[in-house]
Design an enzyme around this catalytic site. Structure first.
Site, PDB file in Angstrom:
ATOM      1  N   HIS A 196     -49.623 -62.175 -26.276  1.00 59.29           N
ATOM      2  CA  HIS A 196     -50.720 -61.591 -25.494  1.00 59.29           C
ATOM      3  C   HIS A 196     -51.883 -61.267 -26.430  1.00 59.29           C
ATOM      4  O   HIS A 196     -51.687 -60.894 -27.586  1.00 59.29           O
ATOM      5  CB  HIS A 196     -50.252 -60.327 -24.776  1.00 59.29           C
ATOM      6  CG  HIS A 196     -51.215 -59.829 -23.748  1.00 59.29           C
ATOM      7  ND1 HIS A 196     -52.324 -59.082 -24.083  1.00 59.29           N
ATOM      8  CD2 HIS A 196     -51.258 -59.978 -22.398  1.00 59.29           C
ATOM      9  CE1 HIS A 196     -52.989 -58.784 -22.975  1.00 59.29           C
ATOM     10  NE2 HIS A 196     -52.372 -59.318 -21.952  1.00 59.29           N
ATOM     11  N   ASN A 203     -47.756 -57.373 -15.716  1.00 57.88           N
ATOM     12  CA  ASN A 203     -47.710 -56.766 -17.055  1.00 57.88           C
ATOM     13  C   ASN A 203     -48.231 -55.338 -16.961  1.00 57.88           C
ATOM     14  O   ASN A 203     -49.436 -55.106 -16.874  1.00 57.88           O
ATOM     15  CB  ASN A 203     -48.564 -57.594 -18.021  1.00 57.88           C
ATOM     16  CG  ASN A 203     -48.616 -56.994 -19.418  1.00 57.88           C
ATOM     17  OD1 ASN A 203     -47.794 -56.141 -19.761  1.00 57.88           O
ATOM     18  ND2 ASN A 203     -49.576 -57.420 -20.213  1.00 57.88           N
ATOM     19  N   TRP A 204     -47.314 -54.383 -16.990  1.00 57.42           N
ATOM     20  CA  TRP A 204     -47.699 -52.978 -16.838  1.00 57.42           C
ATOM     21  C   TRP A 204     -48.364 -52.421 -18.092  1.00 57.42           C
ATOM     22  O   TRP A 204     -48.905 -51.314 -18.064  1.00 57.42           O
ATOM     23  CB  TRP A 204     -46.463 -52.128 -16.514  1.00 57.42           C
ATOM     24  CG  TRP A 204     -45.862 -52.420 -15.169  1.00 57.42           C
ATOM     25  CD1 TRP A 204     -46.267 -53.369 -14.259  1.00 57.42           C
ATOM     26  CD2 TRP A 204     -44.735 -51.768 -14.588  1.00 57.42           C
ATOM     27  NE1 TRP A 204     -45.457 -53.339 -13.163  1.00 57.42           N
ATOM     28  CE2 TRP A 204     -44.502 -52.357 -13.329  1.00 57.42           C
ATOM     29  CE3 TRP A 204     -43.892 -50.744 -15.005  1.00 57.42           C
ATOM     30  CZ2 TRP A 204     -43.466 -51.956 -12.488  1.00 57.42           C
ATOM     31  CZ3 TRP A 204     -42.857 -50.342 -14.172  1.00 57.42           C
ATOM     32  CH2 TRP A 204     -42.648 -50.937 -12.922  1.00 57.42           C
ATOM     33  N   LYS A 205     -48.278 -53.130 -19.186  1.00 57.76           N
ATOM     34  CA  LYS A 205     -48.824 -52.660 -20.470  1.00 57.76           C
ATOM     35  C   LYS A 205     -48.251 -51.273 -20.793  1.00 57.76           C
ATOM     36  O   LYS A 205     -47.088 -51.010 -20.486  1.00 57.76           O
ATOM     37  CB  LYS A 205     -50.343 -52.699 -20.452  1.00 57.76           C
ATOM     38  CG  LYS A 205     -50.878 -54.106 -20.099  1.00 57.76           C
ATOM     39  CD  LYS A 205     -52.355 -54.250 -20.325  1.00 57.76           C
ATOM     40  CE  LYS A 205     -52.793 -55.667 -19.936  1.00 57.76           C
ATOM     41  NZ  LYS A 205     -54.222 -55.906 -20.228  1.00 57.76           N
ATOM     42  N   GLY A 257     -52.483 -57.863 -14.837  1.00 60.62           N
ATOM     43  CA  GLY A 257     -52.519 -56.617 -15.591  1.00 60.62           C
ATOM     44  C   GLY A 257     -52.721 -55.417 -14.686  1.00 60.62           C
ATOM     45  O   GLY A 257     -51.802 -54.927 -14.039  1.00 60.62           O
ATOM     46  N   GLY A 258     -53.962 -54.915 -14.620  1.00 63.40           N
ATOM     47  CA  GLY A 258     -54.243 -53.691 -13.879  1.00 63.40           C
ATOM     48  C   GLY A 258     -53.786 -53.719 -12.435  1.00 63.40           C
ATOM     49  O   GLY A 258     -53.268 -52.717 -11.913  1.00 63.40           O
ATOM     50  N   GLU A 278     -53.772 -58.827 -26.728  1.00 67.09           N
ATOM     51  CA  GLU A 278     -53.758 -57.482 -27.305  1.00 67.09           C
ATOM     52  C   GLU A 278     -52.824 -57.423 -28.512  1.00 67.09           C
ATOM     53  O   GLU A 278     -53.091 -56.702 -29.484  1.00 67.09           O
ATOM     54  CB  GLU A 278     -53.360 -56.470 -26.240  1.00 67.09           C
ATOM     55  CG  GLU A 278     -54.435 -56.310 -25.175  1.00 67.09           C
ATOM     56  CD  GLU A 278     -53.952 -55.724 -23.868  1.00 67.09           C
ATOM     57  OE1 GLU A 278     -54.745 -55.666 -22.927  1.00 67.09           O
ATOM     58  OE2 GLU A 278     -52.764 -55.351 -23.781  1.00 67.09           O
ATOM     59  N   GLU A 283     -55.173 -66.811 -20.756  1.00 68.60           N
ATOM     60  CA  GLU A 283     -55.878 -65.546 -20.538  1.00 68.60           C
ATOM     61  C   GLU A 283     -57.113 -65.503 -21.428  1.00 68.60           C
ATOM     62  O   GLU A 283     -57.015 -65.162 -22.611  1.00 68.60           O
ATOM     63  CB  GLU A 283     -54.965 -64.361 -20.880  1.00 68.60           C
ATOM     64  CG  GLU A 283     -53.867 -64.107 -19.880  1.00 68.60           C
ATOM     65  CD  GLU A 283     -53.357 -62.679 -19.997  1.00 68.60           C
ATOM     66  OE1 GLU A 283     -53.338 -61.981 -18.979  1.00 68.60           O
ATOM     67  OE2 GLU A 283     -53.005 -62.257 -21.107  1.00 68.60           O
ATOM     68  N   SER A 302     -58.214 -60.139 -15.252  1.00 70.14           N
ATOM     69  CA  SER A 302     -58.877 -59.459 -14.132  1.00 70.14           C
ATOM     70  C   SER A 302     -58.618 -60.150 -12.792  1.00 70.14           C
ATOM     71  O   SER A 302     -59.509 -60.264 -11.957  1.00 70.14           O
ATOM     72  CB  SER A 302     -60.380 -59.340 -14.396  1.00 70.14           C
ATOM     73  OG  SER A 302     -60.637 -58.524 -15.523  1.00 70.14           O
ATOM     74  N   GLY A 318     -59.150 -57.125 -18.481  1.00 66.37           N
ATOM     75  CA  GLY A 318     -59.504 -55.721 -18.303  1.00 66.37           C
ATOM     76  C   GLY A 318     -60.984 -55.431 -18.317  1.00 66.37           C
ATOM     77  O   GLY A 318     -61.398 -54.269 -18.375  1.00 66.37           O
TER      78      GLY A 318
END
Length: 254
Positions: free
Chosen positions: A95, A9-11, A233-234, A97, A167, A212, A173
């Protein structure tokens, strides 16, 4: 055995140049990892670029969200038919967010999942609790409420097309990660709920872990019996890190 899935997931990150370079690196690095499924979830505007790069590979394209309607006066929304036209096969829904920053409710998440399925997109449905909810011993109630909203909306015959992702919000994050045992406990809870709909549904459903996930902790997490891959994610923005996680997921299948 369930095929492990690793989704990046590049966000809201990236550019055309970055999308090209990262997609190419993932295609090269996963060319021989046929034991797993790899999905890239770029921002909407980069989907056409990524679609070109993964077209002749086993890497699958997905979107970070999907509208509840096929078309109409819904400014800012992107529909499932539009995503399909550009090669998407998955759509992330629910998600944390989206739930926290944009007020998406359990009911809306369920509608998005159903809209994806109706156009042959596989939804990746996210569930997870906040730190306050975990500290109040509400984890089970929260994740089951979120799961049940989707299960009540999706026809049983289509549940095999749904991927679930746990999640914990407090681990996204933040650098904090649920221990393998904490993650496994929630995954087992979700699978048990799915088992109630039918043994085959519970056995086949893929449930990912996200929060994470990094090369240093992926192996222990993916070794858990009910964790079928990762929603990354990151680390998905760094080719070497993402590929290291994919390699560890492939080891799970061996």
């Amino acid at each position: 055995m369930r095929q492990p899935l690793v989704a990046g997931n590049w966000k809201m990150h990236g550019s055309r140049a970055m999308a090209r370079a990262l997609s190419q690196a993932v295609v090269r690095g996963t060319a021989e990892l046929d034991a797993i499924e790899v999905v890239l979830l770029p921002p909407y505007v980069l989907i056409p670029r990524v679609s070109e790069e993964v077209a002749d590979s086993a890497v699958v394209l997905g979107a970070q969200n999907v509208a509840t309607a096929r078309e109409g006066a819904f400014t800012g929304e992107i529909s499932a038919p539009m995503l399909r036209e550009f090669g998407c096969r998955y759509a992330l829904v629910g998600h944390s967010e989206r739930r926290q920053l944009f007020g998406e409710t359990d009911a809306l998440v369920a509608k998005r999942a159903l809209a994806a399925l109706q156009e042959d997109l596989r939804p990746i449905v996210c569930v997870g609790e906040t730190l306050a909810e975990r500290e109040a011993s509400e984890t089970e109630d929260v994740v089951l409420r979120q799961l049940d909203a989707v299960l009540s909306a999706v026809p049983e015959a289509q549940l095999g097309q749904v991927v679930f992702a746990y999640e914990p919000v407090w681990a996204i994050g933040t650098g904090r990660t649920a221990t393998p045992e904490q993650a496994q406990a929630v995954h087992a809870l979700l699978r048990e709920r799915l088992h109630r709909l039918g043994a085959e549904i519970g056995r086949r459903a893929r449930i990912l872990y996200g929060g994470s996930v990094k090369p240093g902790n992926a192996g222990e997490l993916l070794a858990m019996p009910d964790i079928d891959g990762g929603l990354i994610g990151g680390a998905s923005l760094v080719a070497d890190d993402f590929l290291a996680i994919c390699e560890q997921a492939a080891l799970r299948r061996e």
